[in-house]
Design an enzyme around this catalytic site. Structure first.
Site, PDB file in Angstrom:
ATOM      1  N   ARG A 262      57.037  79.519 -12.438  1.00  0.00           N
ATOM      2  CA  ARG A 262      56.179  80.704 -12.623  1.00  0.00           C
ATOM      3  C   ARG A 262      57.017  81.934 -12.970  1.00  0.00           C
ATOM      4  NH1 ARG A 262      52.926  77.689 -13.966  1.00  0.00           N
ATOM      5  NH2 ARG A 262      51.225  76.947 -12.722  1.00  0.00           N
TER       6      ARG A 262
ATOM      7  N   GLU B 246      57.896  81.509 -16.451  1.00  0.00           N
ATOM      8  CA  GLU B 246      56.713  81.810 -17.245  1.00  0.00           C
ATOM      9  C   GLU B 246      56.512  83.321 -17.389  1.00  0.00           C
ATOM     10  OE1 GLU B 246      52.161  80.191 -17.296  1.00  0.00           O
ATOM     11  OE2 GLU B 246      52.941  80.844 -15.356  1.00  0.00           O
TER      12      GLU B 246
ATOM     13  N   SER C 275      71.474  95.492 -16.068  1.00  0.00           N
ATOM     14  CA  SER C 275      72.549  94.720 -15.473  1.00  0.00           C
ATOM     15  C   SER C 275      72.025  93.786 -14.394  1.00  0.00           C
ATOM     16  CB  SER C 275      73.589  95.656 -14.849  1.00  0.00           C
ATOM     17  OG  SER C 275      74.583  94.919 -14.168  1.00  0.00           O
TER      18      SER C 275
END
Length: 146
Positions: A87, A90, A113
């Site tokens: 997830r 995703e 960073s």
């Protein structure tokens, strides 16, 4: 002792002692997110933090030295299959370009960073279902021309 052996020993010791990452972090004065990452082998720990972790868990100098070692950050899979990790993958896949556009609109051409960085994980209680709040806080690094 390599990072994999270190991680296995730390995780099994933590479970045997019934400790949470949150508790270890609080008791050692470290961020539980950073501490977990170091114990899972994805970050190196400065000598004083490595010694504190090993001592807290009752583990030896070998573990402290392995915590100090510089990691090689390699992922085993191109696309993760663990549902929670997938997830997050995703989210970056769906919102990555959006985040890039918004960050660069606000800051200019550069990156966030992951070295000068902190992350927090919080639980937000909600009657419709508890929420996960991830805070990623990284220094902006502008691209330079020469």
């Amino acid at each position: 002792m390599n990072k994999l052996e270190m991680t296995d020993l730390i995780v099994s010791t933590r479970l045997e002692k019934g400790l949470s990452w949150e508790t270890i972090g609080k008791d050692t004065g470290m961020s539980p997110v950073w501490l977990t990452s170091a114990c899972l082998g994805m970050n190196s720990a400065p000598p004083e933090k490595a010694a504190a972790i090993a001592e807290y868990l009752g583990l030896g100098e070998e573990v402290a030295k392995a915590l100090e070692a510089f990691p090689t950050k390699i992922w085993d899979q191109a696309v993760p299959t663990d549902p929670l990790i997938y997830r997050l993958y995703e989210v970056v896949g769906v919102y990555g370009e959006t985040l890039k556009e918004v960050i660069q609109e606000k800051f200019g051409d550069g990156i966030m960073s992951a070295i000068d960085f902190s992350m927090e994980v919080d639980k937000i209680e909600d009657p419709k279902g508890d929420r996960v709040l991830l805070t990623l806080n990284g220094k902006f690094l502008p691209y330079k021309s020469w």
